[in-house]
Design a protein around this motif. Structure first.
Motif, PDB file in Angstrom:
ATOM      1  N   TYR A   1       0.667  -1.141  -0.135  1.00 32.54           N
ATOM      2  CA  TYR A   1       0.230  -0.335  -0.044  1.00 32.54           C
ATOM      3  C   TYR A   1       0.790   1.382   0.134  1.00 32.54           C
ATOM      4  CZ  TYR A   1      -3.432  -3.833   0.808  1.00 32.54           C
ATOM      5  OH  TYR A   1      -4.360  -4.210   0.806  1.00 32.54           O
ATOM      6  N   ILE A   2       0.276   2.407  -0.070  1.00 29.69           N
ATOM      7  CA  ILE A   2       0.894   3.379  -0.675  1.00 29.69           C
ATOM      8  C   ILE A   2       0.699   3.830   1.213  1.00 29.69           C
ATOM      9  CG2 ILE A   2       0.951   5.504  -1.397  1.00 29.69           C
ATOM     10  CD1 ILE A   2      -0.884   4.568  -3.676  1.00 29.69           C
ATOM     11  N   PRO A   3       2.737   4.334   1.351  1.00 30.23           N
ATOM     12  CA  PRO A   3       2.874   4.608   2.848  1.00 30.23           C
ATOM     13  C   PRO A   3       3.356   6.065   2.703  1.00 30.23           C
ATOM     14  CG  PRO A   3       4.711   4.011   1.804  1.00 30.23           C
ATOM     15  CD  PRO A   3       3.638   3.161   0.937  1.00 30.23           C
ATOM     16  N   PHE A   4       3.016   7.004   1.599  1.00 30.59           N
ATOM     17  CA  PHE A   4       2.831   7.981   1.244  1.00 30.59           C
ATOM     18  C   PHE A   4       1.658   8.409   1.267  1.00 30.59           C
ATOM     19  CE2 PHE A   4       6.387   6.424  -0.862  1.00 30.59           C
ATOM     20  CZ  PHE A   4       8.037   7.476  -0.273  1.00 30.59           C
ATOM     21  N   LEU A   5       0.698   8.594   1.162  1.00 30.83           N
ATOM     22  CA  LEU A   5      -0.418   8.852   2.107  1.00 30.83           C
ATOM     23  C   LEU A   5      -0.553   8.862   3.556  1.00 30.83           C
ATOM     24  CD1 LEU A   5      -2.444   7.745  -0.527  1.00 30.83           C
ATOM     25  CD2 LEU A   5      -1.344   9.792  -1.057  1.00 30.83           C
ATOM     26  N   PRO A   6      -0.796   9.571   3.819  1.00 24.95           N
ATOM     27  CA  PRO A   6      -1.529   9.737   5.624  1.00 24.95           C
ATOM     28  C   PRO A   6      -2.499   9.124   5.873  1.00 24.95           C
ATOM     29  CG  PRO A   6      -0.721  11.746   5.097  1.00 24.95           C
ATOM     30  CD  PRO A   6      -0.789  11.520   3.856  1.00 24.95           C
ATOM     31  N   SER A   7      -2.853   9.011   4.630  1.00 23.30           N
ATOM     32  CA  SER A   7      -4.668   8.636   5.029  1.00 23.30           C
ATOM     33  C   SER A   7      -4.178   6.677   5.074  1.00 23.30           C
ATOM     34  CB  SER A   7      -5.935   8.914   3.406  1.00 23.30           C
ATOM     35  OG  SER A   7      -5.205   8.492   2.818  1.00 23.30           O
ATOM     36  N   THR A   8      -2.972   6.598   4.297  1.00 21.21           N
ATOM     37  CA  THR A   8      -2.806   4.608   4.296  1.00 21.21           C
ATOM     38  C   THR A   8      -2.492   4.303   6.313  1.00 21.21           C
ATOM     39  OG1 THR A   8      -2.346   5.177   1.857  1.00 21.21           O
ATOM     40  CG2 THR A   8      -2.122   2.916   3.104  1.00 21.21           C
ATOM     41  N   PRO A   9      -4.026   3.546   6.465  1.00 19.86           N
ATOM     42  CA  PRO A   9      -3.496   2.784   7.451  1.00 19.86           C
ATOM     43  C   PRO A   9      -2.355   1.727   8.023  1.00 19.86           C
ATOM     44  CG  PRO A   9      -5.609   1.771   6.521  1.00 19.86           C
ATOM     45  CD  PRO A   9      -5.135   2.410   5.706  1.00 19.86           C
ATOM     46  N   TYR A  10      -1.937   1.316   6.550  1.00 16.47           N
ATOM     47  CA  TYR A  10      -0.259   0.313   7.625  1.00 16.47           C
ATOM     48  C   TYR A  10       0.017  -0.021   5.328  1.00 16.47           C
ATOM     49  CZ  TYR A  10      -4.877  -2.543   5.832  1.00 16.47           C
ATOM     50  OH  TYR A  10      -5.447  -2.754   5.291  1.00 16.47           O
ATOM     51  N   TRP A  11       1.354  -0.751   6.273  1.00 17.54           N
ATOM     52  CA  TRP A  11       1.611  -0.616   4.553  1.00 17.54           C
ATOM     53  C   TRP A  11       1.550  -2.447   3.510  1.00 17.54           C
ATOM     54  CZ3 TRP A  11       8.102  -0.381   6.429  1.00 17.54           C
ATOM     55  CH2 TRP A  11       7.947   1.018   6.850  1.00 17.54           C
ATOM     56  N   GLY A  12       0.866  -2.979   4.628  1.00 17.03           N
ATOM     57  CA  GLY A  12       0.629  -4.444   3.804  1.00 17.03           C
ATOM     58  C   GLY A  12       2.091  -4.921   3.708  1.00 17.03           C
ATOM     59  N   GLN A  13       1.679  -6.122   3.016  1.00 14.47           N
ATOM     60  CA  GLN A  13       2.901  -6.437   2.377  1.00 14.47           C
ATOM     61  C   GLN A  13       4.312  -5.582   1.770  1.00 14.47           C
ATOM     62  OE1 GLN A  13       2.698 -10.715   0.643  1.00 14.47           O
ATOM     63  NE2 GLN A  13       1.337  -9.388  -0.015  1.00 14.47           N
ATOM     64  N   TYR A  14       5.483  -5.851   2.271  1.00 19.20           N
ATOM     65  CA  TYR A  14       7.299  -5.149   2.328  1.00 19.20           C
ATOM     66  C   TYR A  14       8.351  -6.090   1.942  1.00 19.20           C
ATOM     67  CZ  TYR A  14       8.209  -5.022   7.045  1.00 19.20           C
ATOM     68  OH  TYR A  14       8.899  -5.581   7.979  1.00 19.20           O
ATOM     69  N   VAL A  15       9.039  -4.987   1.774  1.00 21.79           N
ATOM     70  CA  VAL A  15       9.885  -5.888   0.854  1.00 21.79           C
ATOM     71  C   VAL A  15      11.578  -4.202   1.275  1.00 21.79           C
ATOM     72  CG1 VAL A  15       9.898  -7.518  -0.289  1.00 21.79           C
ATOM     73  CG2 VAL A  15      10.383  -5.767  -1.645  1.00 21.79           C
ATOM     74  N   LEU A  16      12.443  -5.321   1.788  1.00 20.38           N
ATOM     75  CA  LEU A  16      13.637  -3.680   2.108  1.00 20.38           C
ATOM     76  C   LEU A  16      14.631  -4.262   0.868  1.00 20.38           C
ATOM     77  CD1 LEU A  16      13.596  -3.281   5.525  1.00 20.38           C
ATOM     78  CD2 LEU A  16      12.963  -1.561   3.914  1.00 20.38           C
ATOM     79  N   TRP A  17      15.761  -4.109   0.629  1.00 20.21           N
ATOM     80  CA  TRP A  17      16.981  -3.769   0.136  1.00 20.21           C
ATOM     81  C   TRP A  17      18.136  -2.557  -0.324  1.00 20.21           C
ATOM     82  CZ3 TRP A  17      17.874  -3.096  -5.511  1.00 20.21           C
ATOM     83  CH2 TRP A  17      19.103  -3.051  -6.122  1.00 20.21           C
ATOM     84  N   ASN A  18      19.073  -2.899  -0.006  1.00 19.12           N
ATOM     85  CA  ASN A  18      19.966  -1.884   0.176  1.00 19.12           C
ATOM     86  C   ASN A  18      20.829  -2.059  -1.566  1.00 19.12           C
ATOM     87  OD1 ASN A  18      22.000   0.188   0.059  1.00 19.12           O
ATOM     88  ND2 ASN A  18      21.542   0.977   2.728  1.00 19.12           N
ATOM     89  N   PRO A  19      20.853  -1.404  -2.080  1.00 14.93           N
ATOM     90  CA  PRO A  19      21.581  -1.514  -3.661  1.00 14.93           C
ATOM     91  C   PRO A  19      23.576  -0.474  -3.207  1.00 14.93           C
ATOM     92  CG  PRO A  19      20.037   0.172  -4.268  1.00 14.93           C
ATOM     93  CD  PRO A  19      19.587  -0.509  -2.667  1.00 14.93           C
ATOM     94  N   GLY A  20      22.844   0.194  -1.997  1.00  9.77           N
ATOM     95  CA  GLY A  20      24.146   1.026  -2.366  1.00  9.77           C
ATOM     96  C   GLY A  20      24.019   2.030  -2.819  1.00  9.77           C
ATOM     97  N   TYR A  21      23.570   2.037  -3.954  1.00  8.16           N
ATOM     98  CA  TYR A  21      22.760   3.764  -5.091  1.00  8.16           C
ATOM     99  C   TYR A  21      21.633   4.426  -5.269  1.00  8.16           C
ATOM    100  CZ  TYR A  21      22.294  -0.029  -8.001  1.00  8.16           C
ATOM    101  OH  TYR A  21      21.111  -1.118  -8.955  1.00  8.16           O
ATOM    102  N   GLU A  22      21.522   5.616  -5.881  1.00 10.91           N
ATOM    103  CA  GLU A  22      19.982   5.887  -6.717  1.00 10.91           C
ATOM    104  C   GLU A  22      19.672   4.600  -7.649  1.00 10.91           C
ATOM    105  OE1 GLU A  22      17.473   9.799  -6.378  1.00 10.91           O
ATOM    106  OE2 GLU A  22      19.516   9.465  -5.271  1.00 10.91           O
ATOM    107  N   VAL A  23      18.098   4.404  -7.052  1.00  7.77           N
ATOM    108  CA  VAL A  23      17.921   3.571  -7.945  1.00  7.77           C
ATOM    109  C   VAL A  23      16.968   4.099  -8.742  1.00  7.77           C
ATOM    110  CG1 VAL A  23      17.659   1.681  -6.641  1.00  7.77           C
ATOM    111  CG2 VAL A  23      15.726   3.139  -6.576  1.00  7.77           C
ATOM    112  N   GLU A  24      16.693   3.688 -10.198  1.00  5.82           N
ATOM    113  CA  GLU A  24      15.804   4.652 -11.024  1.00  5.82           C
ATOM    114  C   GLU A  24      14.454   4.768 -10.699  1.00  5.82           C
ATOM    115  OE1 GLU A  24      16.898   7.226 -13.576  1.00  5.82           O
ATOM    116  OE2 GLU A  24      18.505   6.114 -13.229  1.00  5.82           O
ATOM    117  N   THR A  25      13.368   5.119 -11.541  1.00  2.36           N
ATOM    118  CA  THR A  25      12.316   5.409 -11.130  1.00  2.36           C
ATOM    119  C   THR A  25      11.275   4.121 -11.099  1.00  2.36           C
ATOM    120  OG1 THR A  25      11.863   7.962 -11.726  1.00  2.36           O
ATOM    121  CG2 THR A  25      10.125   5.521 -11.404  1.00  2.36           C
ATOM    122  N   GLY A  26      10.407   2.881 -10.309  1.00  2.89           N
ATOM    123  CA  GLY A  26      10.164   2.314 -10.150  1.00  2.89           C
ATOM    124  C   GLY A  26      11.073   1.136  -9.534  1.00  2.89           C
TER     125      GLY A  26
END
Length: 88
Positions: free
Chosen positions: A38-63
């Motif tokens: 779900y969209i955590p950038f919106l204050p009205s979103t009550p939760y994230w749902g499922q999520y994944v984390l990754w640290n590539p060490g560099y800035e990723v492109e859009t998406g």
């Protein structure tokens, strides 16, 4: 976290089957990438749902696309994972 567009997470333990699609974001300082169901950038979103984390060490492109076997779930924005993030 700054928005990076849409994201998708695939489960490597299940023949790279799509687990969920959602919102991608990245920290401009530490480069950590977060994809949430779900969209955590919106204050009205009550939760994230499922999520994944990754640290590539560099800035990723859009998406973002992640192939992983480590998925989290958060159904309360006040849990210990969610409270550690700030969304712009």
């Amino acid at each position: 976290m700054y928005p990076k567009g849409t994201g998708a997470a695939y489960d490597v333990n299940n023949n790279n089957k799509l687990k969920f699609k959602g919102q991608a974001g990245q920290c401009k300082y530490c480069k950590l990438v977060l994809i949430t169901e779900y969209i955590p950038f919106l204050p009205s979103t009550p939760y994230w749902g499922q999520y994944v984390l990754w640290n590539p060490g560099y800035e990723v492109e859009t998406g973002g696309v992640m192939y992983t076997n480590e998925f989290g779930e958060s159904y309360n924005k006040s849990d210990y994972i969610c409270t550690g993030f700030y969304f712009r």
